[in-house]
Design a protein around this motif. Structure first.
Motif, mmCIF file in Angstrom:
data_model
loop_
_atom_site.group_PDB
_atom_site.id
_atom_site.type_symbol
_atom_site.label_atom_id
_atom_site.label_comp_id
_atom_site.label_asym_id
_atom_site.label_seq_id
_atom_site.Cartn_x
_atom_site.Cartn_y
_atom_site.Cartn_z
ATOM 1 N N THR A 81 0.826 -1.209 0.000
ATOM 2 C CA THR A 81 0.000 0.000 0.000
ATOM 3 C C THR A 81 0.856 1.253 0.000
ATOM 4 O O THR A 81 0.593 2.196 -0.757
ATOM 5 C CB THR A 81 -0.933 0.007 1.226
ATOM 6 O OG1 THR A 81 -1.826 -1.096 1.148
ATOM 7 C CG2 THR A 81 -1.736 1.300 1.283
ATOM 8 N N LEU A 82 1.889 1.292 0.843
ATOM 9 C CA LEU A 82 2.773 2.459 0.876
ATOM 10 C C LEU A 82 3.439 2.678 -0.480
ATOM 11 O O LEU A 82 3.569 3.815 -0.943
ATOM 12 C CB LEU A 82 3.830 2.284 1.965
ATOM 13 C CG LEU A 82 3.323 2.337 3.405
ATOM 14 C CD1 LEU A 82 4.474 2.113 4.383
ATOM 15 C CD2 LEU A 82 2.642 3.664 3.706
ATOM 16 N N SER A 83 3.853 1.587 -1.119
ATOM 17 C CA SER A 83 4.462 1.718 -2.444
ATOM 18 C C SER A 83 3.470 2.273 -3.451
ATOM 19 O O SER A 83 3.801 3.152 -4.263
ATOM 20 C CB SER A 83 4.966 0.345 -2.902
ATOM 21 O OG SER A 83 5.501 0.417 -4.214
ATOM 22 N N ARG A 88 8.498 6.699 -0.474
ATOM 23 C CA ARG A 88 9.863 6.246 -0.771
ATOM 24 C C ARG A 88 10.724 6.130 0.479
ATOM 25 O O ARG A 88 11.702 5.405 0.487
ATOM 26 C CB ARG A 88 10.514 7.205 -1.777
ATOM 27 C CG ARG A 88 9.768 7.277 -3.110
ATOM 28 C CD ARG A 88 10.437 8.229 -4.069
ATOM 29 N NE ARG A 88 11.753 7.751 -4.457
ATOM 30 C CZ ARG A 88 12.640 8.479 -5.132
ATOM 31 N NH1 ARG A 88 12.349 9.735 -5.459
ATOM 32 N NH2 ARG A 88 13.815 7.978 -5.462
ATOM 33 N N THR A 89 10.358 6.859 1.526
ATOM 34 C CA THR A 89 11.094 6.778 2.800
ATOM 35 C C THR A 89 10.111 6.540 3.926
ATOM 36 O O THR A 89 9.077 7.197 4.002
ATOM 37 C CB THR A 89 11.887 8.076 3.060
ATOM 38 O OG1 THR A 89 12.899 8.228 2.058
ATOM 39 C CG2 THR A 89 12.546 8.029 4.427
ATOM 40 N N PRO A 136 14.628 10.648 -0.168
ATOM 41 C CA PRO A 136 13.582 10.729 -1.199
ATOM 42 C C PRO A 136 12.181 10.712 -0.597
ATOM 43 O O PRO A 136 11.908 9.973 0.341
ATOM 44 C CB PRO A 136 13.835 9.470 -2.049
ATOM 45 C CG PRO A 136 15.269 9.125 -1.823
ATOM 46 C CD PRO A 136 15.556 9.515 -0.406
ATOM 47 N N GLY A 137 11.326 11.546 -1.132
ATOM 48 C CA GLY A 137 9.965 11.614 -0.650
ATOM 49 C C GLY A 137 8.971 11.122 -1.680
ATOM 50 O O GLY A 137 9.341 10.813 -2.812
ATOM 51 N N PRO A 138 7.699 11.007 -1.297
ATOM 52 C CA PRO A 138 7.116 11.333 0.000
ATOM 53 C C PRO A 138 7.597 10.415 1.122
ATOM 54 O O PRO A 138 8.028 9.298 0.870
ATOM 55 C CB PRO A 138 5.609 11.171 -0.228
ATOM 56 C CG PRO A 138 5.421 11.189 -1.709
ATOM 57 C CD PRO A 138 6.664 10.605 -2.275
#
Length: 330
Positions: A81-83, A88-89, A136-138
């Motif tokens: 889900t985060l991906s 990215r961090t 790297p973000g978000p």
């Protein structure tokens, strides 16, 4: 307008209306360009107005541009889900070792900066800001449940970087569900000002994926010390003892829950006898129940009963394992 002109105008409007009905509006027929991950995340997460949950992550709320807070990712679902949200961090402020390998499988990097329930030190706030700014973000900041330490840490980074003012940061914490009982967390954000470039530059470049944590035996000793402090608070009818003005019930209960959860999930516990594992789970459940009761303002009698159940759980474990030199993992 003449009658003929009106007829012509109505005819043009009728023609346009037919075109819309038969072909759809212009914007619906265009090819919509792919959104950047950060834009997609903002829409998926409710534009920052409400707390939401997705597969494997809970209590999710955007903080500021490029910064989101929530709960610990739960296995593959959480990392996936985060991906999908473009993260990215991942920044953990929990006391448990993060799943660095799981994050790497989805192209994300972990940073581990544990914080307590009594507030976030200025240096740690700068470290959090440096990680959010330079990696790297978000970025996704989490504690365990995503309600207290995580939102406070994310708010700290946002204020230090000038992305939120203190008032907005405090409002964000309240939306995230941070309990008013955690005065230290609110105070550390309320007193924070945007960091200067020199202050951020002075932060060490080391952004650890896994922070050093106390060993098993030390963690056990720490749990006992925290319990003793809670007993002092209990004896003061669940108020801060006059001779220990630094003791706050909800802070100490939060610490104990964190330590016992780390012990429950420790590799030594997982290789210990099944009975020991069950007792560690029971102790952690009792600590979690006590913390929740304090945070919701339960009466002293109820708190004393919950602390008693925790004591009984620990005593039973000590009789079966701690007091038998070969039974407890070392």
């Amino acid at each position: 307008m003449s009658k003929i002109g009106m007829i012509r105008t109505l005819g043009r409007l009728r023609t346009a209306f037919v075109v819309i009905l038969t072909t759809g509006c212009v914007t619906s027929c265009r090819t919509v360009p792919a959104e950047r991950p950060s834009n997609l995340a903002a829409k998926a997460l409710g534009e920052g107005r409400r707390v939401v949950s997705h597969a494997g992550i809970h209590n999710v709320l955007p903080v500021a541009d490029g910064l989101i807070s929530g709960s610990v990712p739960e296995g593959e679902d959480g990392f996936r889900t985060l991906s999908q949200l473009g993260i990215r961090t991942i920044v953990s402020v929990d006391g448990v070792t993060p799943d660095v390998a799981g994050a790497r499988r989805y192209g994300m990097r972990y940073v581990h900066f544990p914080v307590g329930y009594d507030g976030i030190a200025r240096q740690r706030q700068l470290e959090l800001a440096r990680a959010v700014r330079d990696l790297p973000g978000p970025a996704y900041v989490h504690c365990h449940h995503g309600r207290h330490r995580g939102p406070a840490a994310a708010a700290s980074a946002a204020v230090a970087l000038g992305r939120l003012r203190s008032a907005a940061a405090l409002a964000f914490m309240r939306r995230a569900g941070t309990s008013d009982h955690y005065h230290g967390l609110y105070d550390s954000v309320a007193s924070l000002a945007p960091a200067s470039a020199d202050a951020l530059a002075a932060v060490p470049d080391d952004l650890p994926e896994i922070a050093p944590l106390p060993g098993f035996v030390k963690a056990m000793a720490s749990a006992q010390q925290i319990y003793d402090r809670l007993a002092e608070i209990r004896d003061a009818d669940w108020h801060t003892p006059a001779d220990h003005p630094d003791l706050v019930a909800v802070n100490e209960a939060g610490r104990l829950e964190n330590v016992l959860r780390a012990l429950r999930d420790d590799a030594r516990t997982r290789t210990a006898p099944v009975g020991f594992q069950e007792m560690m789970r029971s102790a952690h459940d009792a600590a979690r129940s006590l913390e929740a009761a304090i945070a919701t303002g339960a009466p002293p009698r109820a708190l004393t009963a919950r602390l008693g159940r925790l004591q009984d759980s620990c005593r039973a474990c000590h009789v079966s394992y701690r007091d038998r030199s070969s039974a407890i993992p070392q």
